[in-house]
Design a protein around this motif. Sequence first.
Motif, PDB file in Angstrom:
ATOM      1  N   LEU A  72       0.848  -1.192   0.000  1.00 53.84           N
ATOM      2  CA  LEU A  72       0.000   0.000   0.000  1.00 53.84           C
ATOM      3  C   LEU A  72       0.882   1.239   0.000  1.00 53.84           C
ATOM      4  O   LEU A  72       2.036   1.189   0.433  1.00 53.84           O
ATOM      5  CB  LEU A  72      -0.897   0.012   1.247  1.00 53.84           C
ATOM      6  CG  LEU A  72      -1.845  -1.172   1.416  1.00 53.84           C
ATOM      7  CD1 LEU A  72      -2.502  -1.137   2.780  1.00 53.84           C
ATOM      8  CD2 LEU A  72      -2.891  -1.159   0.314  1.00 53.84           C
ATOM      9  N   ASP A  73       0.336   2.358  -0.440  1.00 50.27           N
ATOM     10  CA  ASP A  73       1.072   3.621  -0.397  1.00 50.27           C
ATOM     11  C   ASP A  73       1.371   3.980   1.051  1.00 50.27           C
ATOM     12  O   ASP A  73       0.554   3.734   1.962  1.00 50.27           O
ATOM     13  CB  ASP A  73       0.259   4.745  -1.043  1.00 50.27           C
ATOM     14  CG  ASP A  73       0.062   4.541  -2.545  1.00 50.27           C
ATOM     15  OD1 ASP A  73       0.936   3.897  -3.162  1.00 50.27           O
ATOM     16  OD2 ASP A  73      -0.950   5.013  -3.084  1.00 50.27           O
ATOM     17  N   ALA A  74       2.538   4.577   1.265  1.00 50.42           N
ATOM     18  CA  ALA A  74       2.987   4.908   2.613  1.00 50.42           C
ATOM     19  C   ALA A  74       2.014   5.841   3.327  1.00 50.42           C
ATOM     20  O   ALA A  74       1.761   5.686   4.530  1.00 50.42           O
ATOM     21  CB  ALA A  74       4.383   5.536   2.559  1.00 50.42           C
ATOM     22  N   ASP A  75       1.451   6.814   2.598  1.00 49.82           N
ATOM     23  CA  ASP A  75       0.538   7.752   3.252  1.00 49.82           C
ATOM     24  C   ASP A  75      -0.769   7.074   3.671  1.00 49.82           C
ATOM     25  O   ASP A  75      -1.372   7.441   4.682  1.00 49.82           O
ATOM     26  CB  ASP A  75       0.265   8.977   2.370  1.00 49.82           C
ATOM     27  CG  ASP A  75      -0.297   8.629   0.996  1.00 49.82           C
ATOM     28  OD1 ASP A  75      -0.141   7.464   0.551  1.00 49.82           O
ATOM     29  OD2 ASP A  75      -0.887   9.525   0.350  1.00 49.82           O
ATOM     30  N   VAL A  76      -1.201   6.054   2.920  1.00 49.41           N
ATOM     31  CA  VAL A  76      -2.408   5.307   3.284  1.00 49.41           C
ATOM     32  C   VAL A  76      -2.161   4.536   4.579  1.00 49.41           C
ATOM     33  O   VAL A  76      -2.965   4.594   5.522  1.00 49.41           O
ATOM     34  CB  VAL A  76      -2.821   4.338   2.151  1.00 49.41           C
ATOM     35  CG1 VAL A  76      -3.955   3.416   2.597  1.00 49.41           C
ATOM     36  CG2 VAL A  76      -3.220   5.126   0.902  1.00 49.41           C
ATOM     37  N   LYS A  81      -2.598   3.843  10.529  1.00 48.89           N
ATOM     38  CA  LYS A  81      -1.856   3.654  11.773  1.00 48.89           C
ATOM     39  C   LYS A  81      -2.069   4.815  12.740  1.00 48.89           C
ATOM     40  O   LYS A  81      -2.019   4.633  13.962  1.00 48.89           O
ATOM     41  CB  LYS A  81      -0.367   3.484  11.496  1.00 48.89           C
ATOM     42  CG  LYS A  81      -0.006   2.102  10.991  1.00 48.89           C
ATOM     43  CD  LYS A  81       1.502   1.944  10.914  1.00 48.89           C
ATOM     44  CE  LYS A  81       1.886   0.518  10.615  1.00 48.89           C
ATOM     45  NZ  LYS A  81       3.346   0.327  10.622  1.00 48.89           N
ATOM     46  N   ALA A  82      -2.298   6.021  12.204  1.00 52.77           N
ATOM     47  CA  ALA A  82      -2.539   7.184  13.060  1.00 52.77           C
ATOM     48  C   ALA A  82      -3.802   6.998  13.899  1.00 52.77           C
ATOM     49  O   ALA A  82      -3.937   7.608  14.966  1.00 52.77           O
ATOM     50  CB  ALA A  82      -2.646   8.453  12.214  1.00 52.77           C
ATOM     51  N   GLY A  83      -4.687   6.139  13.449  1.00 53.62           N
ATOM     52  CA  GLY A  83      -5.916   5.859  14.196  1.00 53.62           C
ATOM     53  C   GLY A  83      -5.697   4.933  15.384  1.00 53.62           C
ATOM     54  O   GLY A  83      -6.630   4.653  16.136  1.00 53.62           O
ATOM     55  N   GLY A  84      -4.477   4.441  15.557  1.00 54.19           N
ATOM     56  CA  GLY A  84      -4.152   3.606  16.716  1.00 54.19           C
ATOM     57  C   GLY A  84      -4.340   2.126  16.451  1.00 54.19           C
ATOM     58  O   GLY A  84      -4.418   1.670  15.308  1.00 54.19           O
TER      59      GLY A  84
END
Length: 101
Positions: A72-76, A81-84
């Motif tokens: 997957l694209d790194a930003d995706v 992951k930012a959602g925990g």
Amino acid sequence: MSDGKKALADDMINGFPREIWEEVSDNPEWTEEDFKLARPFREVFPELAAEIERSRGRPVSDSPKKQVTLRLDADVVARYKAGGRGWQSRVNADLRKALGL
């Protein structure tokens, strides 16, 4: 090591004086006879062994997940992951939603 320290170390077991260790130890070393008489836990306690076997690990799922490798694209990935914790489950839920499953 000096003779005095060696003698002191010989009188200690797991940091305790030998006489105290032997006084409270209820698990003596096995003899050859003990080894000859030993039987497997499952043979001696079959019901308990079966109960332990049933209660170990994650319950069997009706629809087990399939492990895959997915690029997957790194930003995706960063956004998920930012959602925990549980980000992989959220990816799965979003894919199911997008596919109408």
